[in-house]
Design a protein around this motif. Structure first.
Motif, PDB file in Angstrom:
ATOM      1  N   VAL A   1      62.371 113.168  28.170  1.00  0.00           N
ATOM      2  CA  VAL A   1      61.537 111.708  28.918  1.00  0.00           C
ATOM      3  C   VAL A   1      60.674 113.112  30.399  1.00  0.00           C
ATOM      4  CG1 VAL A   1      61.241 109.397  29.954  1.00  0.00           C
ATOM      5  CG2 VAL A   1      62.952 109.820  27.891  1.00  0.00           C
ATOM      6  N   GLY A   2      61.368 112.912  31.165  1.00  0.00           N
ATOM      7  CA  GLY A   2      60.626 113.234  32.548  1.00  0.00           C
ATOM      8  C   GLY A   2      59.779 114.508  32.029  1.00  0.00           C
ATOM      9  N   HIS A   3      60.241 115.527  31.098  1.00  0.00           N
ATOM     10  CA  HIS A   3      58.733 116.101  31.123  1.00  0.00           C
ATOM     11  C   HIS A   3      58.433 116.272  29.588  1.00  0.00           C
ATOM     12  CE1 HIS A   3      60.910 119.255  33.101  1.00  0.00           C
ATOM     13  NE2 HIS A   3      62.032 119.376  32.665  1.00  0.00           N
ATOM     14  N   GLY A   4      57.931 114.971  29.310  1.00  0.00           N
ATOM     15  CA  GLY A   4      57.119 114.605  28.567  1.00  0.00           C
ATOM     16  C   GLY A   4      57.119 114.680  27.318  1.00  0.00           C
ATOM     17  N   LEU A   5      58.346 115.463  26.632  1.00  0.00           N
ATOM     18  CA  LEU A   5      58.808 115.267  25.623  1.00  0.00           C
ATOM     19  C   LEU A   5      59.261 114.458  24.308  1.00  0.00           C
ATOM     20  CD1 LEU A   5      61.096 118.579  25.794  1.00  0.00           C
ATOM     21  CD2 LEU A   5      58.348 118.564  24.827  1.00  0.00           C
ATOM     22  N   LEU A   6      59.776 113.673  25.149  1.00  0.00           N
ATOM     23  CA  LEU A   6      59.863 111.861  24.647  1.00  0.00           C
ATOM     24  C   LEU A   6      59.623 110.461  25.561  1.00  0.00           C
ATOM     25  CD1 LEU A   6      63.977 111.825  23.762  1.00  0.00           C
ATOM     26  CD2 LEU A   6      62.086 112.477  22.476  1.00  0.00           C
ATOM     27  N   GLU A   7      59.736 109.544  25.036  1.00  0.00           N
ATOM     28  CA  GLU A   7      59.181 108.451  25.410  1.00  0.00           C
ATOM     29  C   GLU A   7      60.568 107.485  25.607  1.00  0.00           C
ATOM     30  OE1 GLU A   7      56.195 106.870  23.248  1.00  0.00           O
ATOM     31  OE2 GLU A   7      54.156 108.071  24.036  1.00  0.00           O
ATOM     32  N   SER A   8      59.897 106.455  25.971  1.00  0.00           N
ATOM     33  CA  SER A   8      61.637 106.159  26.587  1.00  0.00           C
ATOM     34  C   SER A   8      61.009 104.399  26.831  1.00  0.00           C
ATOM     35  CB  SER A   8      62.896 106.411  27.717  1.00  0.00           C
ATOM     36  OG  SER A   8      62.277 106.135  29.130  1.00  0.00           O
ATOM     37  N   GLN A   9      62.321 103.454  26.295  1.00  0.00           N
ATOM     38  CA  GLN A   9      61.209 101.812  26.580  1.00  0.00           C
ATOM     39  C   GLN A   9      62.822 101.454  26.513  1.00  0.00           C
ATOM     40  OE1 GLN A   9      58.239 100.589  24.295  1.00  0.00           O
ATOM     41  NE2 GLN A   9      59.026  98.512  23.787  1.00  0.00           N
ATOM     42  N   ARG A  10      62.728 100.515  27.691  1.00  0.00           N
ATOM     43  CA  ARG A  10      63.762  99.386  28.482  1.00  0.00           C
ATOM     44  C   ARG A  10      63.790  97.632  27.302  1.00  0.00           C
ATOM     45  NH1 ARG A  10      66.779  99.966  33.630  1.00  0.00           N
ATOM     46  NH2 ARG A  10      66.779 101.705  33.262  1.00  0.00           N
ATOM     47  N   GLY A  11      64.323  97.715  27.379  1.00  0.00           N
ATOM     48  CA  GLY A  11      64.701  95.975  26.659  1.00  0.00           C
ATOM     49  C   GLY A  11      64.957  96.141  25.368  1.00  0.00           C
ATOM     50  N   ARG A  12      64.417  95.115  24.519  1.00  0.00           N
ATOM     51  CA  ARG A  12      64.332  94.634  22.938  1.00  0.00           C
ATOM     52  C   ARG A  12      63.256  94.883  22.370  1.00  0.00           C
ATOM     53  NH1 ARG A  12      65.257  88.344  20.197  1.00  0.00           N
ATOM     54  NH2 ARG A  12      65.102  89.807  17.572  1.00  0.00           N
ATOM     55  N   GLY A  13      63.909  96.003  21.065  1.00  0.00           N
ATOM     56  CA  GLY A  13      62.748  96.939  20.292  1.00  0.00           C
ATOM     57  C   GLY A  13      62.609  98.223  21.429  1.00  0.00           C
ATOM     58  N   GLY A  14      63.011  98.714  22.595  1.00  0.00           N
ATOM     59  CA  GLY A  14      63.570  99.739  23.138  1.00  0.00           C
ATOM     60  C   GLY A  14      64.364 100.824  22.423  1.00  0.00           C
ATOM     61  N   GLY A  15      64.891 101.693  23.187  1.00  0.00           N
ATOM     62  CA  GLY A  15      65.292 103.210  22.601  1.00  0.00           C
ATOM     63  C   GLY A  15      64.124 104.432  22.999  1.00  0.00           C
ATOM     64  N   HIS A  16      63.938 105.052  22.384  1.00  0.00           N
ATOM     65  CA  HIS A  16      63.720 106.804  22.338  1.00  0.00           C
ATOM     66  C   HIS A  16      62.625 107.048  21.341  1.00  0.00           C
ATOM     67  CE1 HIS A  16      66.937 107.608  25.850  1.00  0.00           C
ATOM     68  NE2 HIS A  16      65.644 108.030  26.099  1.00  0.00           N
ATOM     69  N   ARG A  17      61.662 107.831  21.773  1.00  0.00           N
ATOM     70  CA  ARG A  17      60.901 108.063  20.798  1.00  0.00           C
ATOM     71  C   ARG A  17      60.440 109.445  20.622  1.00  0.00           C
ATOM     72  NH1 ARG A  17      56.303 103.979  19.226  1.00  0.00           N
ATOM     73  NH2 ARG A  17      54.903 104.934  21.568  1.00  0.00           N
TER      74      ARG A  17
ATOM     75  N   ALA B   1      72.537 110.557  26.547  1.00  0.00           N
ATOM     76  CA  ALA B   1      71.714 109.330  27.237  1.00  0.00           C
ATOM     77  C   ALA B   1      71.274 110.498  28.688  1.00  0.00           C
ATOM     78  CB  ALA B   1      72.495 108.231  28.117  1.00  0.00           C
ATOM     79  N   LYS B   2      72.903 111.502  29.403  1.00  0.00           N
ATOM     80  CA  LYS B   2      71.984 112.052  30.335  1.00  0.00           C
ATOM     81  C   LYS B   2      70.814 112.724  30.072  1.00  0.00           C
ATOM     82  CE  LYS B   2      75.959 110.250  32.805  1.00  0.00           C
ATOM     83  NZ  LYS B   2      76.696 110.968  33.927  1.00  0.00           N
ATOM     84  N   VAL B   3      71.235 113.552  28.815  1.00  0.00           N
ATOM     85  CA  VAL B   3      70.683 114.454  27.603  1.00  0.00           C
ATOM     86  C   VAL B   3      69.311 114.677  27.627  1.00  0.00           C
ATOM     87  CG1 VAL B   3      70.384 116.378  25.953  1.00  0.00           C
ATOM     88  CG2 VAL B   3      72.794 115.808  26.983  1.00  0.00           C
ATOM     89  N   LEU B   4      68.682 113.458  27.180  1.00  0.00           N
ATOM     90  CA  LEU B   4      67.860 112.881  27.092  1.00  0.00           C
ATOM     91  C   LEU B   4      66.659 112.521  28.066  1.00  0.00           C
ATOM     92  CD1 LEU B   4      68.169 110.105  24.236  1.00  0.00           C
ATOM     93  CD2 LEU B   4      67.866 112.668  24.052  1.00  0.00           C
ATOM     94  N   GLN B   5      67.498 112.026  29.312  1.00  0.00           N
ATOM     95  CA  GLN B   5      66.462 111.355  31.043  1.00  0.00           C
ATOM     96  C   GLN B   5      65.411 112.741  31.196  1.00  0.00           C
ATOM     97  OE1 GLN B   5      69.330 110.853  33.739  1.00  0.00           O
ATOM     98  NE2 GLN B   5      70.024 108.368  32.603  1.00  0.00           N
TER      99      GLN B   5
END
Length: 72
Positions: A51-67, A44-48
């Motif tokens: 996301v900040g550099h725009g390689l991943l998107e993250s979404q909180r809540g139901r149906g969320g995660g990373h892509r 989880a810390k590696v992915l942050q």
């Protein structure tokens, strides 16, 4: 002699997995960790920064995660 740091290896493995799942929606870190045999809290810390550099998107809540933020 280790060529890449463990953190970098985890990031590459996660990006590769998410590229293979591209178009299938968000992936939870608690699903991603076991699929890659990686510790979930550290992953989880590696992915942050990804996301900040725009390689991943993250979404909180139901149906969320990373892509991936872009086409693989």
């Amino acid at each position: 002699m280790q060529l890449i740091q463990q953190t970098s290896e985890y990031a590459i493995r996660a990006l590769t997995y998410l590229a293979q799942r591209h178009g299938q929606g968000y992936v939870l870190v608690r699903e991603l960790g076991p699929a890659l045999d990686l510790p979930v809290p550290y992953l989880a810390k590696v992915l942050q920064p990804l996301v900040g550099h725009g390689l991943l998107e993250s979404q909180r809540g139901r149906g969320g995660g990373h892509r991936l933020a872009r086409e693989p």
